[in-house]
Design an enzyme around this catalytic site. Structure first.
Site, PDB file in Angstrom:
ATOM      1  N   ASP A   1       0.858  -1.179   0.000  1.00 20.75           N
ATOM      2  CA  ASP A   1       0.000   0.000   0.000  1.00 20.75           C
ATOM      3  C   ASP A   1       0.897   1.233   0.000  1.00 20.75           C
ATOM      4  O   ASP A   1       2.124   1.123  -0.002  1.00 20.75           O
ATOM      5  CB  ASP A   1      -0.971  -0.035   1.187  1.00 20.75           C
ATOM      6  CG  ASP A   1      -0.250   0.019   2.511  1.00 20.75           C
ATOM      7  OD1 ASP A   1       0.977   0.220   2.527  1.00 20.75           O
ATOM      8  OD2 ASP A   1      -0.908  -0.144   3.554  1.00 20.75           O
TER       9      ASP A   1
ATOM     10  N   ASP B   1      -8.019  -7.450   0.238  1.00 25.51           N
ATOM     11  CA  ASP B   1      -7.094  -7.721   1.335  1.00 25.51           C
ATOM     12  C   ASP B   1      -7.848  -7.480   2.618  1.00 25.51           C
ATOM     13  O   ASP B   1      -8.756  -6.633   2.664  1.00 25.51           O
ATOM     14  CB  ASP B   1      -5.873  -6.790   1.294  1.00 25.51           C
ATOM     15  CG  ASP B   1      -6.207  -5.409   1.840  1.00 25.51           C
ATOM     16  OD1 ASP B   1      -6.850  -4.631   1.105  1.00 25.51           O
ATOM     17  OD2 ASP B   1      -5.866  -5.116   2.988  1.00 25.51           O
TER      18      ASP B   1
ATOM     19  N   CYS C   1     -12.870 -28.789   5.424  1.00 25.92           N
ATOM     20  CA  CYS C   1     -11.581 -28.151   5.159  1.00 25.92           C
ATOM     21  C   CYS C   1     -10.446 -29.172   5.138  1.00 25.92           C
ATOM     22  O   CYS C   1     -10.420 -30.099   5.940  1.00 25.92           O
ATOM     23  CB  CYS C   1     -11.318 -27.100   6.237  1.00 25.92           C
ATOM     24  SG  CYS C   1      -9.737 -26.241   6.059  1.00 25.92           S
TER      25      CYS C   1
ATOM     26  N   CYS D   1      -7.127 -28.271   5.351  1.00 25.12           N
ATOM     27  CA  CYS D   1      -5.863 -27.639   5.786  1.00 25.12           C
ATOM     28  C   CYS D   1      -5.160 -28.498   6.828  1.00 25.12           C
ATOM     29  O   CYS D   1      -5.753 -29.408   7.414  1.00 25.12           O
ATOM     30  CB  CYS D   1      -6.129 -26.229   6.331  1.00 25.12           C
ATOM     31  SG  CYS D   1      -6.714 -26.161   8.034  1.00 25.12           S
TER      32      CYS D   1
ATOM     33  N   CYS E   1      -6.983 -28.732  10.216  1.00 26.29           N
ATOM     34  CA  CYS E   1      -8.171 -29.589  10.225  1.00 26.29           C
ATOM     35  C   CYS E   1      -7.809 -31.060  10.009  1.00 26.29           C
ATOM     36  O   CYS E   1      -8.505 -31.946  10.492  1.00 26.29           O
ATOM     37  CB  CYS E   1      -9.175 -29.113   9.176  1.00 26.29           C
ATOM     38  SG  CYS E   1      -9.986 -27.565   9.665  1.00 26.29           S
TER      39      CYS E   1
ATOM     40  N   HIS F   1      -5.644 -22.201   9.466  1.00 25.62           N
ATOM     41  CA  HIS F   1      -6.996 -22.575   9.063  1.00 25.62           C
ATOM     42  C   HIS F   1      -7.746 -21.407   8.429  1.00 25.62           C
ATOM     43  O   HIS F   1      -8.336 -21.551   7.349  1.00 25.62           O
ATOM     44  CB  HIS F   1      -7.823 -23.126  10.224  1.00 25.62           C
ATOM     45  CG  HIS F   1      -9.262 -23.249   9.832  1.00 25.62           C
ATOM     46  ND1 HIS F   1      -9.713 -24.247   8.993  1.00 25.62           N
ATOM     47  CD2 HIS F   1     -10.321 -22.425  10.043  1.00 25.62           C
ATOM     48  CE1 HIS F   1     -10.989 -24.052   8.728  1.00 25.62           C
ATOM     49  NE2 HIS F   1     -11.391 -22.962   9.351  1.00 25.62           N
TER      50      HIS F   1
END
Lengths: 352, 352
Positions: free
Chosen positions: A60, A246, A284, A286, A289, A315
């Site tokens: 930014d 974002d 999920c 990931c 998980c 996660h």
């Protein structure tokens, strides 16, 4: 884009980000300017080499952080004069300097310096800030072109192919946003951002302003809605023409124990999870998980273990990035309308 | 053994531990007893299933933590009466209960309850504590045998094949340690630990006591030196007959910015590393050293990023586990004497 304010997404290593599917991260110019300093980063070969991240980075302009300093900054036509939150030293951030700093950092996508609007704002106040943001965008663009033409000897460029985004402002006034969008397109950028939304206005108003503004921006260029948002906001705003987002929500909430799931949000510190052997989200895939139960994650959180932040962050980022991947797939397979209905129905049900 | 006090090695996911080569971790009975509770862990299927770690786990007996509570505990022949550091509730930890709790946790290696000695201690005080530790070890062993014979219905065993280690005490008096070692061997355990060392005595005295005690313990059983130590202590104590160690040094120091390297220790917060593009340790192949520079790690530390703790922990654990791996290789290849000389010369040079 996961937010890596100081050159690191909090509680995540780069490898975890890549595995979660992060194709780009955001870093904050204001923070890096103050520490470790843009010149130090340039001497390291730029931000990519300094932090060891090979995929794209968006920086930014620092404008929003400076705006957030409230009592510690003065905005003039030249730029923003502000006091460091770290050591109280005074700095002047002009549109030219924001471009210089981002050139030294060597991000792939740079943002123009804009003036953020203090709320509530009258139409006149919004118009003044919008007009100044247009003039600053013009100066930002001129500076980038000069930098890329090698006309600014004192600034070391670490990423010559840097793209630059203009930012549409105008508060909650659509006619001002139309004017701002038109001016940005006239200047001409590689992409366009919509700033100053999701700052407290009703969600439906945010959706409408995003939609009407996106419509004024070229379809063939990325349209980036800054600082948004909740999972359902991603789906709703893609439906309105947005390509990029974002937000600190997935990472910040993870560290506070709030987890996003396909069935809504859960607060892992809740006693109801003390003996829950299931994963955070059965949908999920990931690491968190696949390997850990809600009961263990609750224990880690309650016990104050740093690993709670690490596993929860992983996660939540996976959930967000999966959501964006599913959106892209749904668009490609022309099933987005159904996907959107189903997603908003299941995810927005609140804490189960 | 990396120390995972509350069922998690601080700042490390299990996957990182496995990649660093951790074959076993240590968890603290005292902490898990108080939170989340041994019965809750047993209902989850034991510690392995609760925390999602498939490799071996050693649990201590809780004795050392209770001892550390100082004003909050009273030791009697029956056991240790103590007050929780979390909520002030009173608990009685007897040798039988320490065995019961570890049976519920289902660790692979359990420790007998011992009485830790407050220092400085006279020979009489050391003798009293040592004798009591022998009686407690006998009671601990009887309880484990009863538990394994299914004679204690109210205790749910989650890991029937649990091994148990006796602990040699005796303060800094070798004749008391000899007596303790003899008594422990007479009771008969799967392994033997040496407790009460590295508590402030000169390092050479610690080495001598460890050596003379190890000599009294069966060669064919693991010999475990509790709470040790610095990298050079690992090498020196293996030379004196020790097989196993645990210590918080690699993980705790990592979070404080102290990193172990093949050229000695470094404090990453030091300004000299601000522009150092090299890895923490050029000899190290860990994720941190492969991906990040000292300059970046210093930045993360100074900026207060959690990721500093994560990356530093990963490096320090890798350094410790690599050291143990190199020791094993050197022994196998009959080059340990040379390895030891070289290691102590290079690693003990202090902060470079």
């Amino acid at each position: 884009m996961p937010v890596g304010t100081q050159g690191a997404v909090k509680a995540a290593r780069h490898r975890e980000l890549e595995e979660a599917g992060a194709e780009i991260i955001l870093a904050n110019t204001y923070h890096l300017l103050l520490r470790p300093g843009d010149e130090l980063v340039a001497r390291r070969g730029g931000l990519h080499r300094f932090i060891g991240w090979e995929r794209p980075i968006l920086t930014d302009s620092g404008g929003f952080q400076v705006y957030s300093l409230a009592q510690r900054r003065v905005i003039t036509e030249e730029g923003a004069d502000f006091q460091s939150h770290l050591d109280g030293t005074r700095h002047l951030l002009t549109p030219e300097q924001a471009a210089d700093i981002q050139t030294r950092l060597g991000s792939d996508l740079a943002m123009v310096l804009d003036e953020c609007l203090a709320l509530p704002a009258t139409r006149d106040q919004a118009a003044v800030a919008m007009s100044r943001s247009v003039r600053w965008a013009e100066r930002s663009r001129q500076r980038l072109l000069a930098l890329q033409a090698g006309e600014v000897r004192e600034v070391q460029a670490t990423n010559p192919g840097q793209a630059q985004f203009g930012i549409v402002q105008g508060g909650l006034f659509q006619d001002l946003r139309d004017e701002s969008a038109e001016a940005m397109v006239a200047i001409g950028f590689e992409g366009y951002a919509i700033g100053g939304l999701s700052v407290g206005e009703p969600i439906e108003q945010m959706y409408t302003l995003a939609a009407d503004t996106a419509r004024r921006l070229p379809q063939e260029r990325p349209r980036y809605l800054m600082g948004v948002g909740a999972p359902e906001d991603l789906v709703e705003c893609v439906a309105r023409g947005i390509d990029m987002f974002d937000c600190v929500l997935p990472t910040r909430n993870a560290r506070n124990g709030q987890l996003f799931t396909s069935e809504g949000r859960i607060n892992i510190k809740n006693a109801r999870y003390a003996e829950d052997d299931g994963p955070v989200d059965p949908q999920c895939g990931c690491y968190t998980c696949r390997h850990h139960s809600r009961a263990y994650l609750r224990h880690l959180y309650v016990a104050g273990e740093m690993t709670a932040g690490v596993l929860n962050t992983l996660h939540n980022l996976s959930f967000y990035l999966d959501t964006m991947r599913r959106i892209r797939d749904a668009i490609a397979f022309r099933t987005f309308t159904n996907f959107r209905q189903e997603f908003v129905r299941t995810v927005s049900t609140g804490t189960p």
